[in-house]
Design a protein around this motif. Sequence first.
Motif, PDB file in Angstrom:
ATOM      1  N   SER A 162     -25.437   4.924 -16.281  1.00 41.13           N
ATOM      2  CA  SER A 162     -24.091   5.310 -15.833  1.00 41.13           C
ATOM      3  C   SER A 162     -23.251   4.113 -15.419  1.00 41.13           C
ATOM      4  O   SER A 162     -22.028   4.169 -15.451  1.00 41.13           O
ATOM      5  CB  SER A 162     -24.190   6.312 -14.679  1.00 41.13           C
ATOM      6  OG  SER A 162     -24.880   5.710 -13.612  1.00 41.13           O
ATOM      7  N   SER A 163     -23.910   3.015 -15.013  1.00 39.21           N
ATOM      8  CA  SER A 163     -23.099   1.873 -14.587  1.00 39.21           C
ATOM      9  C   SER A 163     -23.097   0.744 -15.606  1.00 39.21           C
ATOM     10  O   SER A 163     -22.484  -0.286 -15.382  1.00 39.21           O
ATOM     11  CB  SER A 163     -23.601   1.357 -13.232  1.00 39.21           C
ATOM     12  OG  SER A 163     -24.935   0.938 -13.363  1.00 39.21           O
ATOM     13  N   GLU A 170     -32.658  12.371 -13.202  1.00 39.07           N
ATOM     14  CA  GLU A 170     -32.029  13.401 -14.051  1.00 39.07           C
ATOM     15  C   GLU A 170     -30.585  13.065 -14.408  1.00 39.07           C
ATOM     16  O   GLU A 170     -30.126  13.285 -15.524  1.00 39.07           O
ATOM     17  CB  GLU A 170     -32.066  14.766 -13.346  1.00 39.07           C
ATOM     18  CG  GLU A 170     -33.300  15.593 -13.645  1.00 39.07           C
ATOM     19  CD  GLU A 170     -33.571  15.780 -15.144  1.00 39.07           C
ATOM     20  OE1 GLU A 170     -32.622  15.909 -15.931  1.00 39.07           O
ATOM     21  OE2 GLU A 170     -34.759  15.749 -15.523  1.00 39.07           O
ATOM     22  N   PHE A 171     -29.844  12.546 -13.406  1.00 43.42           N
ATOM     23  CA  PHE A 171     -28.438  12.234 -13.656  1.00 43.42           C
ATOM     24  C   PHE A 171     -28.323  11.157 -14.737  1.00 43.42           C
ATOM     25  O   PHE A 171     -27.543  11.284 -15.686  1.00 43.42           O
ATOM     26  CB  PHE A 171     -27.767  11.764 -12.350  1.00 43.42           C
ATOM     27  CG  PHE A 171     -26.368  11.283 -12.568  1.00 43.42           C
ATOM     28  CD1 PHE A 171     -25.321  12.189 -12.720  1.00 43.42           C
ATOM     29  CD2 PHE A 171     -26.087   9.915 -12.668  1.00 43.42           C
ATOM     30  CE1 PHE A 171     -24.018  11.739 -12.964  1.00 43.42           C
ATOM     31  CE2 PHE A 171     -24.798   9.464 -12.904  1.00 43.42           C
ATOM     32  CZ  PHE A 171     -23.762  10.379 -13.047  1.00 43.42           C
ATOM     33  N   GLU A 172     -29.154  10.115 -14.591  1.00 38.89           N
ATOM     34  CA  GLU A 172     -29.103   9.016 -15.568  1.00 38.89           C
ATOM     35  C   GLU A 172     -29.553   9.490 -16.953  1.00 38.89           C
ATOM     36  O   GLU A 172     -28.995   9.077 -17.970  1.00 38.89           O
ATOM     37  CB  GLU A 172     -29.978   7.832 -15.108  1.00 38.89           C
ATOM     38  CG  GLU A 172     -29.502   7.154 -13.845  1.00 38.89           C
ATOM     39  CD  GLU A 172     -28.098   6.543 -13.972  1.00 38.89           C
ATOM     40  OE1 GLU A 172     -27.657   6.271 -15.108  1.00 38.89           O
ATOM     41  OE2 GLU A 172     -27.442   6.351 -12.932  1.00 38.89           O
ATOM     42  N   ALA A 231     -27.275   9.388 -20.252  1.00 38.90           N
ATOM     43  CA  ALA A 231     -27.692   8.644 -21.446  1.00 38.90           C
ATOM     44  C   ALA A 231     -27.670   9.537 -22.686  1.00 38.90           C
ATOM     45  O   ALA A 231     -27.207   9.126 -23.754  1.00 38.90           O
ATOM     46  CB  ALA A 231     -29.088   8.063 -21.226  1.00 38.90           C
ATOM     47  N   VAL A 232     -28.145  10.786 -22.548  1.00 38.52           N
ATOM     48  CA  VAL A 232     -28.161  11.698 -23.703  1.00 38.52           C
ATOM     49  C   VAL A 232     -26.732  11.974 -24.172  1.00 38.52           C
ATOM     50  O   VAL A 232     -26.423  11.926 -25.371  1.00 38.52           O
ATOM     51  CB  VAL A 232     -28.892  13.019 -23.351  1.00 38.52           C
ATOM     52  CG1 VAL A 232     -28.676  14.068 -24.432  1.00 38.52           C
ATOM     53  CG2 VAL A 232     -30.379  12.761 -23.165  1.00 38.52           C
ATOM     54  N   ARG A 233     -25.838  12.244 -23.199  1.00 40.90           N
ATOM     55  CA  ARG A 233     -24.437  12.536 -23.574  1.00 40.90           C
ATOM     56  C   ARG A 233     -23.811  11.324 -24.264  1.00 40.90           C
ATOM     57  O   ARG A 233     -23.118  11.427 -25.253  1.00 40.90           O
ATOM     58  CB  ARG A 233     -23.627  12.917 -22.338  1.00 40.90           C
ATOM     59  CG  ARG A 233     -23.787  14.362 -21.925  1.00 40.90           C
ATOM     60  CD  ARG A 233     -22.625  14.820 -21.048  1.00 40.90           C
ATOM     61  NE  ARG A 233     -22.291  13.887 -19.986  1.00 40.90           N
ATOM     62  CZ  ARG A 233     -22.911  13.830 -18.802  1.00 40.90           C
ATOM     63  NH1 ARG A 233     -23.872  14.683 -18.530  1.00 40.90           N
ATOM     64  NH2 ARG A 233     -22.554  12.957 -17.885  1.00 40.90           N
ATOM     65  N   TRP A 234     -24.087  10.151 -23.720  1.00 40.25           N
ATOM     66  CA  TRP A 234     -23.509   8.921 -24.279  1.00 40.25           C
ATOM     67  C   TRP A 234     -24.013   8.693 -25.704  1.00 40.25           C
ATOM     68  O   TRP A 234     -23.234   8.414 -26.621  1.00 40.25           O
ATOM     69  CB  TRP A 234     -23.879   7.736 -23.372  1.00 40.25           C
ATOM     70  CG  TRP A 234     -23.171   6.456 -23.728  1.00 40.25           C
ATOM     71  CD1 TRP A 234     -21.975   6.006 -23.251  1.00 40.25           C
ATOM     72  CD2 TRP A 234     -23.627   5.472 -24.668  1.00 40.25           C
ATOM     73  NE1 TRP A 234     -21.659   4.807 -23.833  1.00 40.25           N
ATOM     74  CE2 TRP A 234     -22.657   4.447 -24.711  1.00 40.25           C
ATOM     75  CE3 TRP A 234     -24.750   5.353 -25.477  1.00 40.25           C
ATOM     76  CZ2 TRP A 234     -22.773   3.322 -25.527  1.00 40.25           C
ATOM     77  CZ3 TRP A 234     -24.877   4.232 -26.299  1.00 40.25           C
ATOM     78  CH2 TRP A 234     -23.899   3.239 -26.313  1.00 40.25           C
ATOM     79  N   LEU A 235     -25.324   8.830 -25.904  1.00 41.02           N
ATOM     80  CA  LEU A 235     -25.897   8.589 -27.242  1.00 41.02           C
ATOM     81  C   LEU A 235     -25.362   9.599 -28.256  1.00 41.02           C
ATOM     82  O   LEU A 235     -25.005   9.254 -29.382  1.00 41.02           O
ATOM     83  CB  LEU A 235     -27.434   8.697 -27.173  1.00 41.02           C
ATOM     84  CG  LEU A 235     -28.156   7.520 -26.517  1.00 41.02           C
ATOM     85  CD1 LEU A 235     -29.571   7.906 -26.117  1.00 41.02           C
ATOM     86  CD2 LEU A 235     -28.181   6.319 -27.456  1.00 41.02           C
TER      87      LEU A 235
END
Length: 388
Positions: A11-12, A88-90, A94-98
């Motif tokens: 996220s960062s 879980e947040f990370e 990561a899944v959404r970003w990929l």
Amino acid sequence: MSISKRWLPPSSSLPRLRSLHSVTEPQLRTALDNLQTIYCPLRLPTHLVTSKGAISSIADSGYASRDELAEDNPRDNEDGLAALRLDEFERSFAVRWLTSMISRAEELPFEEDVLSAMIDEASLILSYFSDTGCENGDDALIRDFSFPVRPFPVSAGTINVRLKDAPLSGTDHTDAGLQSWGASIHFSGLMCAQPERFGLTNLPSNASIIELGAGTGLISLTLAKLFPLLAVTSPALVATDYHSAVLENLRANIDFNSPPATADPIIPVITGALDWSAPPASLRSSAHMLFAADVVYAPEHATWLRDCATHLLDTDGLFWLVVTVRSSGKFEGLPDTPEAVFKEDNCPRDADGRVLRILEKDMLLKKRGVGREDEKGYMLFKIGWTSV
Ligand SMILES: C[S@@+](CC[C@H](N)C(=O)[O-])C[C@H]1O[C@@H](n2cnc3c(N)ncnc32)[C@H](O)[C@@H]1O
């Protein structure tokens, strides 16, 4: 060594998707390498000699050489990385970003081959998220698979399939289909990434599709969720197997992925008992497309599958056969058996002189983290009738 210096939380650290068009190649490569470091550990435990010479058993993270790990405190590094991996947040960031990066890859200002390598790497990392299941009481494994659908020429999206891999009995050597195998995972991802390559974008809307040796049903369920995106509106999709416990687990998996358990659009999947060595007479020439993955693991299988396809396949149909190449001696030579049974003299012919042949052959390289250790890759065969 501080974990936050070496492995950055997604996220960062990931480049903003809003300005994807201005991301540079090194920036994207660093971002993907960082994600791979965090989320793509090797699964098998390994023994490692620490700096004090003691043997310690840790999970090989696959992100550094053994020597490199031995210089630091390996357990601290692994613990820190594991904590980040489980956040879980990370993970969902990561899944959404990929997923977004893959579906909007055309915006990236890179050469075709660089772009394609980046997409492959992003898909590989996504497959690790699919491959980490959670165990329930009876040691069954619930596995969530996510396959990005490329935007051209269909609408983009992600196909999500949830499967139960049931525990193997240990006494019945024929119940391999209770678990999902690398060939069907790899092939399902490929169908979503390149539906046109497999002729899925120009099927008649009422196409008849049969999967042979369906096991847990991943290919059929992927197709059932992909077809609504391809405007194939009313195909008859039949997942078949010959093993009663496998068929029972397959039906449970179809329920897992159908309303009311999920709101995803899905074409109904019918199950049926079908033994390759004796396909039902009623299904003669009925299939527009046949699929079978990891179904050649005994010498007689290729002959049975050839004869079964001869019986089932419509004259304009295609049979996609994925054969797993394994390193273990027990399976040596089996990947060659499809070509042997389709040698010119052995090719089946129909009453009108058409010949059933291998039309194309392709080697699919194994992706890290998908499939068992002894799987070295997958041979993909495209089989169909020709008029000469
Ligand atoms: C290694 S598993 C692969 C399952 C699934 N395709 C996958 O890739 O996860 C082989 C499958 O073939 C099925 N099978 C084996 N022999 C068969 C036969 N003669 N007729 C029909 N299915 C058979 C097994 O029950 C099992 O589901």
